[in-house]
Structure formats: C-alpha cells, structure tokens
Design a protein around this motif. Sequence first.
Motif, PDB file in Angstrom:
ATOM      1  N   LEU A   4       5.008   9.246  -0.460  1.00  0.00           N
ATOM      2  CA  LEU A   4       4.126   8.292  -0.349  1.00  0.00           C
ATOM      3  C   LEU A   4       4.340   7.293   0.884  1.00  0.00           C
ATOM      4  O   LEU A   4       3.226   6.883   1.647  1.00  0.00           O
ATOM      5  CB  LEU A   4       4.235   7.479  -1.749  1.00  0.00           C
ATOM      6  CG  LEU A   4       3.158   6.351  -1.801  1.00  0.00           C
ATOM      7  CD1 LEU A   4       1.588   6.942  -2.228  1.00  0.00           C
ATOM      8  CD2 LEU A   4       3.568   5.451  -2.936  1.00  0.00           C
ATOM      9  N   GLY A   5       5.491   6.942   1.012  1.00  0.00           N
ATOM     10  CA  GLY A   5       5.947   5.976   2.080  1.00  0.00           C
ATOM     11  C   GLY A   5       5.802   6.649   3.259  1.00  0.00           C
ATOM     12  O   GLY A   5       5.089   5.978   4.315  1.00  0.00           O
ATOM     13  N   SER A   6       6.256   7.776   3.789  1.00  0.00           N
ATOM     14  CA  SER A   6       6.041   8.786   4.779  1.00  0.00           C
ATOM     15  C   SER A   6       4.556   8.734   5.115  1.00  0.00           C
ATOM     16  O   SER A   6       4.129   8.611   6.308  1.00  0.00           O
ATOM     17  CB  SER A   6       6.716   9.838   4.736  1.00  0.00           C
ATOM     18  OG  SER A   6       6.573  10.820   5.517  1.00  0.00           O
ATOM     19  N   HIS A  45      14.337   1.189   7.613  1.00  0.00           N
ATOM     20  CA  HIS A  45      12.969   0.734   7.659  1.00  0.00           C
ATOM     21  C   HIS A  45      12.125   1.329   6.510  1.00  0.00           C
ATOM     22  O   HIS A  45      10.963   1.069   6.447  1.00  0.00           O
ATOM     23  CB  HIS A  45      12.171   0.850   8.969  1.00  0.00           C
ATOM     24  CG  HIS A  45      13.107   0.250  10.222  1.00  0.00           C
ATOM     25  ND1 HIS A  45      13.607  -1.136  10.084  1.00  0.00           N
ATOM     26  CD2 HIS A  45      13.923   0.851  11.334  1.00  0.00           C
ATOM     27  CE1 HIS A  45      14.096  -1.275  11.398  1.00  0.00           C
ATOM     28  NE2 HIS A  45      14.436   0.017  11.753  1.00  0.00           N
ATOM     29  N   ALA A  46      12.678   2.159   5.611  1.00  0.00           N
ATOM     30  CA  ALA A  46      11.820   2.698   4.788  1.00  0.00           C
ATOM     31  C   ALA A  46      11.244   1.922   3.749  1.00  0.00           C
ATOM     32  O   ALA A  46       9.896   2.313   3.406  1.00  0.00           O
ATOM     33  CB  ALA A  46      12.849   3.589   3.879  1.00  0.00           C
ATOM     34  N   ASP A  47      11.551   0.637   3.453  1.00  0.00           N
ATOM     35  CA  ASP A  47      10.952  -0.282   2.719  1.00  0.00           C
ATOM     36  C   ASP A  47      10.122  -1.248   3.330  1.00  0.00           C
ATOM     37  O   ASP A  47       9.725  -2.098   2.641  1.00  0.00           O
ATOM     38  CB  ASP A  47      11.784  -0.943   1.642  1.00  0.00           C
ATOM     39  CG  ASP A  47      12.999  -1.673   2.354  1.00  0.00           C
ATOM     40  OD1 ASP A  47      13.104  -1.731   3.708  1.00  0.00           O
ATOM     41  OD2 ASP A  47      13.539  -2.571   1.699  1.00  0.00           O
ATOM     42  N   ALA A  70      -6.140   6.031   3.784  1.00  0.00           N
ATOM     43  CA  ALA A  70      -4.883   6.648   3.162  1.00  0.00           C
ATOM     44  C   ALA A  70      -4.803   6.108   1.754  1.00  0.00           C
ATOM     45  O   ALA A  70      -4.310   6.984   0.806  1.00  0.00           O
ATOM     46  CB  ALA A  70      -3.801   6.493   4.118  1.00  0.00           C
ATOM     47  N   LEU A  71      -4.690   4.971   1.745  1.00  0.00           N
ATOM     48  CA  LEU A  71      -4.613   4.249   0.457  1.00  0.00           C
ATOM     49  C   LEU A  71      -5.695   5.010  -0.781  1.00  0.00           C
ATOM     50  O   LEU A  71      -5.382   5.207  -1.900  1.00  0.00           O
ATOM     51  CB  LEU A  71      -4.675   2.861   0.211  1.00  0.00           C
ATOM     52  CG  LEU A  71      -3.586   2.175   0.878  1.00  0.00           C
ATOM     53  CD1 LEU A  71      -3.819   0.545   1.351  1.00  0.00           C
ATOM     54  CD2 LEU A  71      -2.344   2.352   0.130  1.00  0.00           C
TER      55      LEU A  71
END
Length: 152
Positions: A4-6, A45-47, A70-71
């Motif tokens: 999801l983050g990616s 920087h993942a978060d 995207a959301l």
Amino acid sequence: MAGLGSYLKKHTEALVKDVGIEAACKLTGKSKATLGRYYSEHEEHADRFMPVDAVAALEEASSYPHVTTALAELKGITLSFDERRRNQESSGGVNADVIALSQRFAMLMGEYNQSIEDGIITINEAKRLLKETLALQQVLLDMKLHLEEEAN
C-alpha cells in the motif's frame, strides 16, 4: 501495508514529476529533499508520506489527480475525471441546469436509439453512450451544487 505504501509513493512521485520538482517546491514550501523522501522507497523513509494539504496544492496544478485517484482505487472507488476545472463559475443557476439536463437526456436517448437500432450495442456505441451518460451526470452534479447554494 508495504504494498500500500509503495503504491501511494509511486503515485506521489508521479504527481511531483507531473508538476515539476521546482514548481512542486514552490507550491508546497518543501525542499527537493523533503519531497523526495515522500516518494522514496528506502526503508528509512517508508513511513513518510506527503501531507494532504501539499497533495491538494500539487493536484490543483497537475494535469491529473494522481494521489487522489490512487486513494480512491485502494478503496474500490472509481472517479470520473472531468476536464473542466472545479469551482468553475457557471451562469444561469437551477433554471439553466434544468434546460441542460433535458438537452443532455435527449442526446443520451438519441444516442441510445441509434445504438440499439440493429439490436446490438457495439463497443464504440457503448463508449458514446458512456460519454453522454457522464455528461448527464456532470449536469446533475452542477444542478446539485446550485441547489445547495440556493438552500444556504
């Protein structure tokens, strides 16, 4: 959450590149390094994600609402992108909307009549029907906004 983050980071990067890094810095008040962290795939920087006010500022200047789309997709929502800019002033109010609504509906029914004439709706005919349906939907949305404005 990793996928999801990616996914969001890729769309954030597309948004920044759409606007241009220099313009994005000016619009958001963020440095190039900070903007880069928002879409960086590195673990440290993942978060980190772009704040919603920065997304809104960039999407106003972009050619397409990359992050908003995207959301919506992540939630299973389909958005219809209207080439017109939002908050565009339209004159005539509800009366003009009713006229536009009847005209658009007549156009949709005319298109449908032509499409169903041979008993088969082809892909191109379906695309034309979809285009007319979306135009009708936009008139209804404009009418809703005018009615809400008059109610306040």
